[in-house]
Write a protein that holds these residues in place. Structure first.
Motif, short mmCIF file in Angstrom:
data_model
loop_
_atom_site.label_atom_id
_atom_site.label_comp_id
_atom_site.label_asym_id
_atom_site.label_seq_id
_atom_site.Cartn_x
_atom_site.Cartn_y
_atom_site.Cartn_z
N LEU A 183 0.83 -1.21 0.00
CA LEU A 183 0.00 0.00 0.00
C LEU A 183 0.86 1.25 0.00
N LYS A 184 1.93 1.22 0.78
CA LYS A 184 2.82 2.39 0.84
C LYS A 184 3.47 2.64 -0.52
N ASP A 185 3.94 1.57 -1.16
CA ASP A 185 4.55 1.69 -2.49
C ASP A 185 3.52 2.14 -3.53
N GLY A 186 2.34 1.52 -3.47
CA GLY A 186 1.31 1.84 -4.46
C GLY A 186 0.78 3.25 -4.34
N LEU A 187 0.46 3.65 -3.12
CA LEU A 187 -0.04 5.01 -2.90
C LEU A 187 1.07 6.03 -3.14
N GLY A 188 2.30 5.66 -2.81
CA GLY A 188 3.43 6.55 -3.06
C GLY A 188 3.62 6.80 -4.54
N ALA A 189 3.40 5.78 -5.36
CA ALA A 189 3.51 5.93 -6.81
C ALA A 189 2.33 6.72 -7.37
N LEU A 190 1.16 6.53 -6.77
CA LEU A 190 -0.04 7.20 -7.27
C LEU A 190 -0.04 8.69 -6.94
N PHE A 191 0.27 9.03 -5.69
CA PHE A 191 0.22 10.43 -5.27
C PHE A 191 1.44 11.20 -5.79
N SER A 192 1.21 12.42 -6.17
CA SER A 192 2.29 13.29 -6.63
C SER A 192 3.17 13.67 -5.43
N ILE A 193 4.30 14.31 -5.72
CA ILE A 193 5.25 14.67 -4.66
C ILE A 193 4.59 15.53 -3.59
N GLU A 194 3.76 16.48 -4.02
CA GLU A 194 3.14 17.38 -3.04
C GLU A 194 2.06 16.71 -2.20
N HIS A 195 1.66 15.49 -2.57
CA HIS A 195 0.61 14.80 -1.82
C HIS A 195 1.12 13.54 -1.11
N GLN A 196 2.44 13.38 -0.97
CA GLN A 196 2.97 12.20 -0.31
C GLN A 196 2.53 12.09 1.15
N ALA A 197 2.19 13.22 1.76
CA ALA A 197 1.73 13.19 3.16
C ALA A 197 0.39 12.48 3.29
N LEU A 198 -0.28 12.21 2.17
CA LEU A 198 -1.58 11.52 2.21
C LEU A 198 -1.43 10.00 2.26
N VAL A 199 -0.22 9.50 2.05
CA VAL A 199 -0.02 8.05 1.97
C VAL A 199 -0.45 7.36 3.26
N LEU A 200 0.08 7.79 4.40
CA LEU A 200 -0.25 7.12 5.67
C LEU A 200 -1.71 7.29 6.08
N PRO A 201 -2.32 8.49 5.93
CA PRO A 201 -3.76 8.59 6.22
C PRO A 201 -4.59 7.65 5.34
N ALA A 202 -4.19 7.52 4.07
CA ALA A 202 -4.93 6.62 3.17
C ALA A 202 -4.80 5.18 3.63
N ILE A 203 -3.60 4.78 4.05
CA ILE A 203 -3.41 3.42 4.55
C ILE A 203 -4.25 3.19 5.80
N ARG A 204 -4.25 4.17 6.69
CA ARG A 204 -5.04 4.03 7.92
C ARG A 204 -6.53 3.90 7.61
N PHE A 205 -7.01 4.68 6.65
CA PHE A 205 -8.42 4.58 6.27
C PHE A 205 -8.72 3.17 5.74
N LEU A 206 -7.86 2.63 4.90
CA LEU A 206 -8.08 1.30 4.33
C LEU A 206 -8.06 0.24 5.42
N GLU A 207 -7.13 0.37 6.37
CA GLU A 207 -7.07 -0.59 7.48
C GLU A 207 -8.37 -0.56 8.29
N GLU A 208 -8.89 0.64 8.51
CA GLU A 208 -10.12 0.77 9.29
C GLU A 208 -11.33 0.24 8.51
N SER A 209 -11.43 0.60 7.24
CA SER A 209 -12.61 0.23 6.47
C SER A 209 -12.65 -1.27 6.16
N ILE A 210 -11.48 -1.87 5.96
CA ILE A 210 -11.44 -3.31 5.69
C ILE A 210 -11.57 -4.11 6.98
N GLY A 211 -11.15 -3.51 8.10
CA GLY A 211 -11.38 -4.13 9.40
C GLY A 211 -10.22 -4.89 9.99
N VAL A 212 -8.99 -4.52 9.62
CA VAL A 212 -7.83 -5.24 10.16
C VAL A 212 -7.21 -4.55 11.36
#
Length: 342
Positions: free
Chosen positions: A304-333
């Motif tokens: 997820l870190k690699d994938g979101l890091g590749a998807l988000f532009s340089i100015e949006h890299q700070a969104l990687v960890l919040p996005a991972i946290r959201f996915l962890e919460e929504s999937i239920g792990v």
């Protein structure tokens, strides 16, 4: 991997980003385009479609669609066609969800209609049929407005089937139950590659038949989406381990245990698989297989870190960890990861 308590509200963090807010507005326009076409089709069939609510357009309910829309924006696709593709995303979502409902004997709602709630199988069938018709309708309308070429309509509609069919064939192959536990790398490279990896690239099937952008701009985005898909599937496998054992489906965590070096966890898995009825242990589940859960969670987090890091532009890299946290919460792990980190 640890869960950062500072990421307690990842959605709020993402909603404060101006570009994401603008893309959410585009996504809303696309959803409304889909909804209006679906309403017209259903009305002619004597079926009433309830109007969407504000919750229909929320980031929580449309997180993956937002990621796909973000990838279109990064590839330089113009706003008008991004809105068109946002509408096609809803069509693909309706078809994929409907198929998953039928394959898994469950019902996750796509269209809120007055079809009896007890008829969830027929509701899924309607979701698939209507979504397919809406897809063709909005492509035809776009061609009429000269937003896309006429000869692209059939090509785009056909392209939308290719990846979903490959993914669906893999799902179908597991219906009768598996007879062997594949190695972890085989699960990722063959099973999850088809089941989820390429499915996360499916939203690009239609744009790739219409857009003329250079492939070098799209390739890293598609690879990023692929990694996000595999990462999410591993988290699904953590949550669905017991159900997958019962249904005799491929599961990455089961494979890690079965082919792994931990004799205690292997013995527990063997006993569990020999039971006629497996009871879900709830909070105790993670404690039974802590090493495998930790390993799977670590691999998922890295993907997820690699994938979101590749998807988000340089100015949006700070969104990687919040996005991972959201996915962890929504999937239920989250609770399972917390258990094995104690």
């Amino acid at each position: 991997m640890s869960i950062d308590d500072n990421l307690s509200d990842p959605i709020a963090q993402m909603e404060r980003v101006p570009l994401l807010a603008a893309l959410m507005a585009e996504l809303k326009s696309g959803i409304l385009l889909f909804w209006e076409a679906a309403d017209q089709i259903l009305r002619q069939c004597g079926v009433s479609l309830k109007a969407p609510t504000e919750a229909t357009f929320s980031l929580q309910k449309n997180f993956f669609s937002l990621l796909f829309l973000y990838s279109y924006q990064r590839a330089g696709i113009v706003r008008s066609r991004r809105i068109l593709y946002a509408a096609t995303l809803q069509c693909l979502r309706g078809m994929v969800t409907g198929c998953d409902n039928l394959l898994d004997d469950e019902y996750k709602q796509t269209l809120d209609t007055d079809i009896p709630a007890t008829g969830y199988r027929f509701r899924s069938v309607m979701d698939i049929m209507v979504s397919d018709r809406v897809l063709f309708q909005i492509l035809m309308d776009a061609a009429t407005r000269q937003e896309i070429a006429n000869d692209r309509v059939l090509a785009a509609a056909t392209a939308s089937m290719k990846t979903m069919t490959r993914s669906g064939v893999e799902e179908a192959a597991e219906e009768a139950g598996i007879t062997a536990i594949l190695k972890p790398e085989e699960i990722l490279q063959s099973i999850h590659h088809l089941k989820t990896g390429i499915l996360f690239q499916c939203p690009w099937d239609i744009p790739l038949t219409i857009e003329t952008a250079d492939n070098k701009d799209q390739a890293p985005l598609l690879e990023g989406l692929y990694r996000i898909g595999i990462g999410c599937q591993i988290m699904d496998d953590i949550v669905d381990m017991v159900g997958d054992i019962q249904a005799r489906r491929h599961n990455y965590v089961v494979s890690l245990i079965h082919h792994g070096p931990n004799p205690v966890e292997k013995d527990r898995l063997s006993k569990m698989m020999n039971l006629k009825n497996i009871e879900d242990g709830g909070p105790l589940y993670g404690n039974r297989f802590p090493e495998a859960i930790r390993q799977a969670a670590k691999i998922s987090h890295r993907l997820l870190k690699d994938g979101l890091g590749a998807l988000f532009s340089i100015e949006h890299q700070a969104l990687v960890l919040p996005a991972i946290r959201f996915l962890e919460e929504s999937i239920g792990v989250c609770h399972l990861i917390k258990e094995v980190e104690k």
